[in-house]
Each structure stands twice: as C-alpha cells, then as structure tokens.
Design an enzyme around this catalytic site. Structure first.
Site, short mmCIF file in Angstrom:
data_model
loop_
_atom_site.label_atom_id
_atom_site.label_comp_id
_atom_site.label_asym_id
_atom_site.label_seq_id
_atom_site.Cartn_x
_atom_site.Cartn_y
_atom_site.Cartn_z
CB CYS A 128 -0.69 -0.04 1.07
SG CYS A 128 0.00 -0.38 3.47
NE ARG B 270 7.87 -0.24 1.16
CZ ARG B 270 8.45 0.96 1.92
NH1 ARG B 270 9.53 1.39 0.98
NH2 ARG B 270 8.73 1.42 3.17
CG HIS C 264 14.97 0.81 -0.51
ND1 HIS C 264 15.58 1.81 0.58
CD2 HIS C 264 14.39 0.19 -0.81
CE1 HIS C 264 13.83 1.53 -0.01
NE2 HIS C 264 13.39 0.94 -0.24
#
Length: 427
Positions: free
Chosen positions: A50, A52, A95
């Site tokens: 929702c 990315r 990341h």
C-alpha cells in the site's frame, strides 16, 4: 553483479500516484518477464504494498533502470522520474532490510510489511535467483531480529491500528459503536481486532468471496454479506473500514448517500486503508461523512512515534551488520564461476596427461591403474585447494573483481567474442 532497487514510496509519491503503480499478484510475473527480456538482467523481483512499489534487480550493468522507468511511466500516463528513487549495491541491500524491519514504513515499526516482503519473494521465485533469494531470506531474518531485540514495534505500529485512532477523533470513545468491514484479508482481520479492542462491535463483514467473509464474520459474531448486498446495512453502522484488493473503487456516492439520508445527523467515519483506494474521493464531500485514506494516517501514528524512535539506532546497527554479511557472501559469488571453470580446466588437463602416460606404461593391473588415477586427482586437488580458497576469500573481502580478472588471465580462462574459452594455453 550490481544489485539495484528502483521504486516509489509514500515519501516520494502521493496516494493517487502509488495506487496507479500498485502491481496485483497477477500483474507481477508479466512485468518481471518483460524486464527479463534484457540480456544483461539475471534476476528480478517486485515488492508492491500500500505504501511502495519497488523492483529489485541483479544485472551485469545498469541498463534496466530505464526499462523500469518506462514501465512506471506507461502505467502512470505521465513521466515517473520525479517520483522514482534508485539504490545500488550495499545501499540496495540496506534499503530492503530497513523496509522489512519497518524503518521505512509510513508507520514506524509496522509488523505487516515483513509478511508483505515474504509474499513478494514467493511471488517472484520464477525470476529470482541465488542473489535475490539470499537477499530476501536475510531480510526476513533482519526483520525478526529488529522486532525481537528492539522496541521498534511497540505501540500502534500498524495501518489498521492508526486508522482506528483516527476514528476516535470523530466519536471520542468507540465503546458500543458498530462497524462494517469490506474485505476479508489479513489487513481486514487486523482492523477487526483493533476495533474490538476499543469496544466496537463488528456487525457486518462483506467480501467478494462469501465463504471468506463468512469465516471472518463467524469468528467475530458478525453477519457475512456479498459486496452488492451490504449497502442496505450502512445506515446502521458508525465506522466503515475498507480493505479490499479491488483494482477499482468499491464505494461511490451512490452507495453512501441513501445511508446518510437515513442516518439524519449521525456521522459516518470511513477508513479507506486499501491501495488502490476503495472509496471514491467525492464521498468525502458528503455532509457528516469523515473519509480518511492512507495518507491521513501519519498524524494518527505520531503519538506513538517518540518511544519507537528511541530504538532506531539499535535497529540500524543490526541492519548495518547484516548488510556486511550479505555483501561478503554476494561478493564471494563472483569467484564461484572462475573457481569452477578453473578446476574443470585443470581436471581436463589432468585426465589428458594421465591417459597419455598410461598408454606408455605396459602391464598395469586395473587396481594399479586406479591407484595412479587417484594419485593424479589427489595431487591436483592439493595444488588447487589453496588458490580456490584464497580466490573466494579475496572476493568476499571486496577485492574480488581484480583478483578474479587476474585468475582468468593467469589460467587462460578468457573467452572470445563468441563466448568460447580460449584454449590456447592448453596446446
């Protein structure tokens, strides 16, 4: 072997952009296969939640990044460049580890993202390989470590819990209120748990598949309905939670207006926690309707942020250490093809020389010939053991590219323009 991630998230793109770039499970594989048409790309995976949409790549160069940008632009209908970010190598690994640990979430420390990362990995198995499989496996380990060893997940650390906090702005206490939930997935189930913890009675669970709605409704003493029959009950609830997987809006002005006319001046709080959004934005213009979507959740979560922020440095240390572990492993992969080819080449030389020698020796029994064979193989393995170990170690320590190139040159492992080994050194 560059590792790359390119994508958009809640920091770089508003919800109207994110919902257009959300990939359903049926869209993921065709998109990945389209990327895999590039000859330099060896592995790919897509993470779409929702908040990315990210594409992870392992490739021989960086030529696939324009392909991602083109796919995003095609879906948007406008240039995607202003919303797109790119991370490479260690930064790309870091990341994903931060994402899985909840450090990059709209709501710091949310727990649902770890399962979403796992689902993305499972859904990309056809186009992932050794590097991405290890990356996503290690990301799961990082997410678990961060949540077990720090307090990053304490408080209202989910989209559903933050949404329920928003509804308290309208009603104050939620005790005794009634709710309807559209959707019967994990997020909907979590929303029900959060509502019930505040004293809300979940009266209706509606879903496209009636059996799923019935199972969730039975668990919470609610009534199960299909989407097309639930609107007549909307005037009897105070909160509508929308969390479907529909690619188009499910709730329109036409659905809500009759309920509002029947309610008089009683407010209706609509919590749209789906992406793409379930509720038409025009619904929020109706009198006494309070519509909130994902981008409204930041303020609801802010009250719990301070204590969780205290644990971010400890989480970052865990992530940093795990990135280095992964990178050493990944760098070591660069040496594997060279070691394999090196040993294969040397074994062919050994076998040829042994056959030549045995033809010149008469009278050896089978047992003696086998002993000579074993001796030649053992001698070769002893000669090759130390160079193989050192080559892998050099690659893992970040010196892999230069050492690997030297090894290729020294042992004549270069390839010609047609991809064939240059065997000149064996003549």
């Amino acid at each position: 072997m560059p590792l790359v991630v390119a994508g958009i998230n809640h920091r770089t793109a508003p919800i109207e952009i994110r919902e257009k770039l959300a990939f359903s499970s049926s869209e993921r594989i065709p998109a990945l296969q389209r990327l895999r048409e590039r000859p330099t790309l060896s592995e790919a995976a897509i993470l779409s939640t929702c908040n990315r949409t990210e594409v992870y790549l392992v490739e021989g160069d960086e030529s696939s990044i324009p392909s991602i940008r083109d796919q995003f632009t095609e879906r948007l209908g406008v240039d995607s460049s202003p919303y797109l970010y790119v991370r490479q190598d260690r930064d790309a690994a870091s990341h994903l580890f931060r994402v899985t640990a909840g450090l990059d979430s709209m709501i710091l420390g949310e727990a649902q993202i770890q399962g979403q990362v796992r689902d993305a990995w499972e859904g990309s198995r056809e186009t992932a390989g050794a590097a991405l499989n290890r990356l996503f496996q290690q990301a799961q380990l990082v997410g678990s470590r961060v949540r077990e060893e720090t307090g990053i997940g304490r408080g209202a650390a989910s989209v559903s819990s933050a949404a329920v906090q928003l509804s308290k702005k309208i009603f104050g206490s939620l005790n005794g209120r009634r709710a309807m939930v559209l959707g019967a997935g994990d997020v909907a189930a979590l929303a029900i748990d959060c509502l019930r913890s505040e004293g809300v009675r979940v009266a209706v669970v509606a879903n496209r598949t009636y059996e799923r709605a019935e199972a969730l409704a039975r668990e919470h003493g609610a009534v199960a309905m299909h989407y097309d029959e639930c609107w007549s009950s909307l005037d009897k609830v105070d909160v509508l939670v929308c969390s479907t997987a529909s690619p188009r809006t499910m709730v329109s002005v036409q659905h809500v207006m009759p309920a509002m006319q029947a309610r008089g001046d009683r407010p209706l709080c609509i919590l749209d926690i789906a992406l793409p959004r379930d509720v038409d934005a025009d619904v929020g213009d109706l009198e006494n309707v309070f519509l909130y979507d994902l981008d409204d959740l930041r303020s609801a979560a802010a009250a719990n942020l301070d204590r969780r922020n205290e644990d971010v440095p400890a989480a970052e240390l865990i992530i940093s250490a795990e990135v280095e572990k992964y990178w050493q492993w990944l760098a070591g992969l660069a040496a594997v093809p060279v070691v394999t080819e090196f040993r294969s080449r040397m074994d062919r030389v050994r076998a040829d020389e042994l056959a030549h020698a045995l033809r010149r020796i008469d009278g050896l029994s089978d047992e003696q010939a086998e002993a000579v064979e074993n001796f030649s193989r053992s001698l070769m393995n002893k000669f090759l053991h130390e160079p193989s170990v050192r080559l892998r170690a050099a690659a893992a320590n970040g010196r892999g590219l230069g050492v690997v190139d030297v090894a290729r040159y020294l042992f004549a492992l270069e390839r010609d323009d047609d991809g064939h080994a240059d065997n000149g050194a064996e003549s």
